[in-house]
Design an enzyme around this catalytic site. Structure first.
Site, PDB file in Angstrom:
ATOM      1  N   TYR A 489       0.462  -9.408   4.332  1.00  0.00           N
ATOM      2  CA  TYR A 489       0.340  -7.950   4.230  1.00  0.00           C
ATOM      3  C   TYR A 489       0.718  -7.299   5.556  1.00  0.00           C
ATOM      4  O   TYR A 489       1.722  -6.652   5.685  1.00  0.00           O
ATOM      5  CB  TYR A 489      -1.067  -7.553   3.794  1.00  0.00           C
ATOM      6  CG  TYR A 489      -1.211  -6.073   3.532  1.00  0.00           C
ATOM      7  CD1 TYR A 489      -0.744  -5.528   2.340  1.00  0.00           C
ATOM      8  CD2 TYR A 489      -1.791  -5.228   4.466  1.00  0.00           C
ATOM      9  CE1 TYR A 489      -0.847  -4.170   2.088  1.00  0.00           C
ATOM     10  CE2 TYR A 489      -1.902  -3.868   4.224  1.00  0.00           C
ATOM     11  CZ  TYR A 489      -1.428  -3.342   3.042  1.00  0.00           C
ATOM     12  OH  TYR A 489      -1.530  -1.994   2.794  1.00  0.00           O
ATOM     13  N   SER A 569       2.795  -3.628  -1.783  1.00  0.00           N
ATOM     14  CA  SER A 569       2.635  -2.363  -1.092  1.00  0.00           C
ATOM     15  C   SER A 569       3.244  -2.475   0.314  1.00  0.00           C
ATOM     16  O   SER A 569       4.441  -2.716   0.445  1.00  0.00           O
ATOM     17  CB  SER A 569       1.161  -1.967  -1.063  1.00  0.00           C
ATOM     18  OG  SER A 569       1.000  -0.621  -0.711  1.00  0.00           O
ATOM     19  N   ASP A 652       2.837   4.411 -10.851  1.00  0.00           N
ATOM     20  CA  ASP A 652       2.386   4.211  -9.472  1.00  0.00           C
ATOM     21  C   ASP A 652       2.575   5.513  -8.710  1.00  0.00           C
ATOM     22  O   ASP A 652       3.699   5.889  -8.374  1.00  0.00           O
ATOM     23  CB  ASP A 652       3.171   3.080  -8.812  1.00  0.00           C
ATOM     24  CG  ASP A 652       2.598   2.690  -7.455  1.00  0.00           C
ATOM     25  OD1 ASP A 652       1.756   3.442  -6.929  1.00  0.00           O
ATOM     26  OD2 ASP A 652       3.001   1.637  -6.923  1.00  0.00           O
ATOM     27  N   HIS A 687      -0.477   1.328  -9.094  1.00  0.00           N
ATOM     28  CA  HIS A 687      -0.311   0.544  -7.874  1.00  0.00           C
ATOM     29  C   HIS A 687      -1.008  -0.812  -7.957  1.00  0.00           C
ATOM     30  O   HIS A 687      -0.779  -1.677  -7.122  1.00  0.00           O
ATOM     31  CB  HIS A 687      -0.844   1.344  -6.690  1.00  0.00           C
ATOM     32  CG  HIS A 687      -0.332   0.876  -5.369  1.00  0.00           C
ATOM     33  ND1 HIS A 687       1.013   0.818  -5.062  1.00  0.00           N
ATOM     34  CD2 HIS A 687      -0.979   0.438  -4.255  1.00  0.00           C
ATOM     35  CE1 HIS A 687       1.168   0.365  -3.834  1.00  0.00           C
ATOM     36  NE2 HIS A 687      -0.014   0.118  -3.320  1.00  0.00           N
TER      37      HIS A 687
END
Length: 725
Positions: A489, A569, A652, A687
């Site tokens: 991430y 993301s 999203d 999302h």
């Protein structure tokens, strides 16, 4: 009260990895749909930037051409995925692994206990209530009845102080917008009408009379999934009244970019308003004396001003407020302040230690602080004068969360999970130390057959970075190199701690390794770790992730050509960026709901908040950094790329799907070799949160089968005699 909310048979010999054309033998290569190229070119800071797919930024619901493009892309992707040998096996096995009873951490109000319970494969988790801890469970809310496709979810829920009412939020189709409702716990009937246009909100009861929530102005028609979010304000809704009568509690119309959420201390003594500007944990804090509301109204008293540090109110005992902060303590400490004093002063209570605090709660007469010990949970207990009072024993490497409770009552509940273990829910009496299991899953696999270990590696600049590795115990002990799925991430102060994922269990059972790299940009080591991976330092994130892949190959954990990567993301941005920088290193990648156009990210919905991590595209210094790594703008045409599956969803409204649409179109136009670059667009999903179980399993199976096909997992499984077709 909660801290502020602003911020998945045995092998005995190594396999020989086949070349990409051999792996693809017998499969029909995808024929990409034609994508219209526009003529948009903008000169920005002296550079001509072409944006031929800008028309794909439009909302799929409002632009028929975009809707047609999505339909054609999905048809090609579906046809390709249907050929993958392991797709059906993954769908079946993920479903089997995920088919166990799951519980949330219970919340007590009065003599009632509230919790969610999913029997296994229900699309959404129903909410139950018990009268007393040993009472018979009673179904209170079943969100599975709300929508035929299962895509309407029960989001947050908070019982009123005496447990007679329940405030909850509804999430439809994965959107960030929420509908708020209240029901009578005794009858299950709804009290009053819906409260709408809530978003990025906490829910806080003010006694039994009503609640505080945060909302935005109603957007213009057709703009609810794309318009920027400004002018968030806190309102009070009185039970049984119309939303039009809600009282404005706190707003900053002169500063429309500010966000405001509200919490209430136990006993309803104080309402706490926490204000922020972006995604950084830099807050202002105001307190409202609820006892004086009849006289003073919603008069907010400033406690912290300046947006310089993180301030999270844990709870209060009387007028004594307990607060978590990183002021003068990058790894956090606890302070108190007496709001009843004539001259309130901040007083240190629990000093900063050598590990960051990841969570805090006040239960009975104890503070419970969760620390991150090399990205794994450690839980320490303190008396209310700051004296250490022991640790909560945990079952190894994993993540502990919950510790719900209130001052004066020593009972708390918490969960513990790891990569190879789904959450077990515990009840703990902090006064006696007695602990018992409230809910323990019955599993369709043997957790002990999988081993989780932590290793450390050096990044490009010498920084020591941790990673977690999960493998089958037999393969790990034999030293077998295996196809590896590497996840990361690296942003927004988000810490990746161990958590359970049925799809990753299936991957490992098939003979692969699953690895999580705790790269910079996260919060695993506090503020310095976050700062080391954002804005001008963002390249460190990509270097850390690339170094993780090189380490896995050098150590013989995965073979060259056997490395697949995944991220969502900000992690989708990560996948796109590192593939551009090192296409030779990776066999396949899955960029999920990613931020792919770094020159325009701040133009939609919540994108404006992200400047804290990314910088401002309108500032030349920031723009040049963004331009250097933006996934959309750095695709190397004509270079052999890994197989890429881009995944997004039509609803999203966090990272709008136009990011993924434009990125996929650019990949397909660039001539990137024989491996496919496809996009999968889910309908009635957002999302990530609220996605129904059947859709989640189907998507996970598609992704795992795709990544496994191109990284050699099929052969790894077949060489062991496993029938995975």
């Amino acid at each position: 009260m909660r801290l502020p909310s602003l911020a998945v048979s045995l092998l005995s010999v190594p396999f020989a990895l086949l070349s990409a054309p051999a792996i693809a033998e017998g499969m029909t290569a995808p024929q990409y749909p034609e994508t219209r190229r526009g003529d948009v070119v903008e000169t920005i800071f002296g550079e001509a930037i072409a944006d031929p797919y800008r028309w794909l930024e439009d909302d799929v619901r409002n632009n028929p051409e975009v809707a047609d493009w999505v339909e054609r892309q999905n048809a090609v992707t579906d046809a390709y995925l249907a050929q993958l040998p392991m797709r059906d096996w993954f769908r079946q096995r993920i479903g089997e692994v995920f088919d166990f009873a799951r519980y949330s951490v219970p919340v007590r109000a009065g003599n009632r206990y509230f919790y969610t319970h999913n029997t296994g494969l229900q699309n959404q988790s129903p909410l139950y209530v018990r009268e007393g801890l040993t009472g018979e469970p009673r179904l209170l809310i079943d969100p599975n009845a709300w929508a035929a496709d299962g895509a309407t979810a029960l989001d947050a829920w908070v019982p009123s102080p005496d447990g007679s009412k329940l405030l909850y939020s509804v999430q439809d189709g994965g959107s960030d917008w929420r509908i708020l409702r209240v029901l009578d716990v005794a009858t299950g009937a709804q009290i009053g009408g819906d409260v709408r246009w809530a978003k990025f909100t906490d829910l806080a009861w003010v006694g039994e009379e009503g609640f505080l929530y945060s909302r935005f102005p109603e957007p213009e028609e057709g703009q609810d999934f794309q318009a920027l979010n400004f002018n968030q304000a806190v309102y009070f809704h009185r039970i049984g009244t119309d939303q039009a009568a809600d009282e404005l509690v706190f707003a900053t119309p002169d500063y429309p970019e500010r966000n405001h959420t509200a919490g209430v201390t136990h006993g309803s003594g104080w309402a706490i308003i926490t204000s922020s500007i972006g995604t950084d944990a830099r807050y202002e804090v105001h307190a409202i004396d609820l006892a004086a509301r009849a006289e003073r109204g919603w008069q907010a008293r400033p406690l912290v001003t300046g947006f310089d540090n993180m301030w999270g109110v844990i709870d209060a005992v009387g007028g004594r407020l307990f607060v978590l902060t990183n002021k003068d303590a990058p790894l956090y400490r606890v302070l108190t302040i007496d709001l009843d004093a004539a001259d309130p002063q901040w007083t240190p209570l629990v000093a900063e230690m050598d590990q960051p605090i990841d969570g805090a709660s006040l239960v009975g007469d104890r503070l419970v602080l969760t620390y991150l010990r090399d990205a794994s949970s450690a839980v320490r207990v303190f008396t209310l004068d700051g004296t250490p009072a022991g640790e909560v024993e945990l079952a190894g490497i994993g993540s502990a969360g919950g510790f719900t409770g209130e001052p004066g009552n020593p009972e708390t509940f918490y969960s513990f999970t790891s990569y190879n273990r789904p959450p077990t829910i515990y009840r703990l009496d902090l006064a006696s130390g007695e602990r018992s299991i409230f809910a323990e899953p019955q599993l369709a696999f043997d957790p002990d057959s999988l081993v989780v270990e932590q290793r450390f590696y050096s990044s490009k600049d010498g920084t020591r970075v941790p990673m977690f590795i999960m493998r089958r115990r037999d393969l790990a002990e034999a030293g077998v190199a295996m196809p590896t799925l590497l996840y990361g991430y690296g942003g927004f102060d988000v810490s990746l701690t161990p958590g359970f994922s049925a799809s990753r269990i299936a991957w490992v059972e098939a003979g692969g390794a699953y690895v999580v790299a705790n790269i910079r940009g996260g919060g695993e080591y506090g503020k310095a770790w976050h700062d080391g991976g954002r804005r001008a330092n963002k390249q460190n994130v990509f270097d850390d992730f690339i170094a993780a892949g090189e380490f896995l190959i050098a150590e013989g954990i995965t073979p060259a050509g056997g490395l697949a990567i995944q991220g969502g993301s900000n992690g989708g941005l990560l996948v796109g960026a590192v593939i551009n920088q090192r296409p030779d290193l990776f066999a396949a990648g899955n960029a999920q709901v990613g931020v792919m156009d770094m020159l325009r990210f701040d133009r939609w919905t919540a994108g404006r908040y992200w400047v804290d991590d990314y910088g401002y595209p309108e500032r030349e210094e920031d723009w040049r950094i963004l331009r250097a790594y933006s996934p959309l703008h750095n695709i190397s045409a004509g270079v052999d790329y890994p197989a890429i599956l881009v995944t997004t969803a039509d609803t999203d409204d966090r990272v709008v799907p136009g990011h993924s649409f434009k990125y996929a179109a650019a990949l397909q136009a660039a001539g990137l070799g024989e491996r496919p670059q496809l996009i999968r667009v889910e309908t009635r999903a957002g999302h990530g949160s609220g996605k129904p179980t059947d859709k989640a399993i189907a998507e996970a199976a598609d992704v795992m089968a795709f990544l496994g096909h191109w990284s050699g997992l099929e052969e790894a499984a077949a060489s062991s005699g496993e029938d995975v077709e």
